[in-house]
Design an enzyme around this catalytic site. Structure first.
Site, PDB file in Angstrom:
ATOM      1  N   ASN A 141       7.570  -8.334 -33.171  1.00 52.90           N
ATOM      2  CA  ASN A 141       8.544  -7.311 -33.711  1.00 52.90           C
ATOM      3  C   ASN A 141       8.376  -7.943 -35.189  1.00 52.90           C
ATOM      4  O   ASN A 141       8.534  -6.312 -35.832  1.00 52.90           O
ATOM      5  CB  ASN A 141       9.806  -7.035 -33.562  1.00 52.90           C
TER       6      ASN A 141
ATOM      7  N   THR B 253      14.759 -11.789 -48.752  1.00 55.58           N
ATOM      8  CA  THR B 253      13.848 -12.724 -48.845  1.00 55.58           C
ATOM      9  C   THR B 253      13.901 -13.476 -46.838  1.00 55.58           C
ATOM     10  O   THR B 253      13.719 -14.685 -47.415  1.00 55.58           O
ATOM     11  CB  THR B 253      14.974 -13.759 -49.628  1.00 55.58           C
ATOM     12  N   GLY B 254      13.734 -12.542 -46.294  1.00 49.65           N
ATOM     13  CA  GLY B 254      13.487 -12.972 -45.062  1.00 49.65           C
ATOM     14  C   GLY B 254      12.175 -12.848 -44.044  1.00 49.65           C
ATOM     15  O   GLY B 254      11.314 -12.762 -45.073  1.00 49.65           O
TER      16      GLY B 254
ATOM     17  N   CYS C 252      11.770  -1.969 -35.446  1.00 54.09           N
ATOM     18  CA  CYS C 252      10.095  -2.680 -35.042  1.00 54.09           C
ATOM     19  C   CYS C 252       9.897  -2.067 -33.183  1.00 54.09           C
ATOM     20  O   CYS C 252       8.708  -1.156 -32.645  1.00 54.09           O
ATOM     21  CB  CYS C 252      10.293  -3.914 -34.327  1.00 54.09           C
TER      22      CYS C 252
END
Length: 292
Positions: free
Chosen positions: A264, A9-10, A124
């Site tokens: 990123n 949930t970030g 990333c």
């Protein structure tokens, strides 16, 4: 249209949700967090998504069937998540640096994504640097590669900070696999500078016989490919001296709800959606529709 679930949930997970909602090939069936008080879950619900708390248990207990599950949690948790999802029939797209799953970098081997049910996007830094490094390695024997990624502290969340060792190891492994370099070294800087810097990948490649103009053309070609799905990708510098190639690229986030320094997050979010859509397009129903 494939039914998907987002585990996490970030900021990255919420960007995935928005991308899924805007995709003609994907549907967001569920967003899962750890706590019912999660701010991220509240935001996902406000975006119109069904939500659940309880992490992987809530996902595994859901009565829905998910064609694709995006794991946007952390490298320590992913092995358990993948094990519990193994019997569900879901394709798992791993956005954690746990190095579990088939390595997919859309700008290099994205056409192979649909053939695999458990996919690793490495990191990333890997998604940003590998397209350039792979392109160079296809034309020059690559003896050594060093890649230093720099990310703003505001774009590196708690899970990423817990996974720094895994990030380094997985990124090094991915770079070695795509370049076949004899040795690879990877580093990550988390910068507290203000204003926050854009995400940056500085690469040094030892490649005997490398010449400036051909290398610049190769790097330009790789950058153009990346910009097809990561618009904020650009080459900051490119130089060749005494068989040593030095390239620096930066990624500026262009998403509405993403701060500009969070390139990123944008680069790996774009990779995840590209990979999921390859699965959708490979389904027989999609192939029939495209043939009309």
């Amino acid at each position: 249209m494939l039914n998907t679930a987002v585990l996490g949930t970030g900021l990255l997970a919420l960007d995935l949700v928005e991308r899924i909602q805007n995709s003609p090939h994907l549907h967001c069936g569920l967003v899962v967090g750890r706590s019912p008080d999660s701010i991220g879950l509240s935001k996902a619900a406000a975006m119109g998504c069904a939500t659940a708390a309880g992490s992987i248990t809530a996902l595994a207990d859901s009565e829905e069937t998910f064609d694709i599950v995006f794991d946007v949690t952390n490298a320590v948790a992913h092995p358990e998540h993948s094990a519990r999802l193994a019997g569900t029939g879901s394709t798992v797209i791993n956005l954690t640096p746990s190095n579990i799953g088939t390595l997919i970098v859309p700008a290099v081997n994205g056409d192979q994504a649909a053939a695999h049910r458990h996919i690793s996007l490495a990191s990333c830094g890997g998604q940003t640097s590998i397209p350039v490094l792979h392109t160079i390695a296809q034309h020059y024997a690559t003896l050594h590669v060093e890649m230093v990624a720099t990310a703003a502290t505001r774009s590196v969340g708690r899970a990423s900070r817990l996974n720094l060792d895994e990030y380094i190891e997985t990124t090094q492994y991915a770079i070695q696999q795509f370049t076949e370099a004899d040795t690879v070294k990877t580093m990550l800087n988390i910068s507290p500078a203000s204003p926050p810097p854009r995400f940056r990948s500085a690469m040094t490649i030892l490649a005997p016989g490398a010449e400036p103009e051909p290398v610049r053309k190769l790097v330009k070609s790789a950058a153009e490919t990346m910009r097809s799905f990561v618009p904020g990708f650009h080459v900051a510098s490119c130089a060749v001296t005494n068989d040593t190639i030095r390239v620096a690229v930066e990624v500026t986030a262009t998403r509405t709800n993403m701060p500009v320094h969070a390139g990123n997050l944008e680069v790996i979010s774009a990779a995840a959606i590209h990979t999921a859509e390859q699965h959708a397009l490979a389904r027989p129903s999609a192939m029939k529709e495209n043939a009309r």
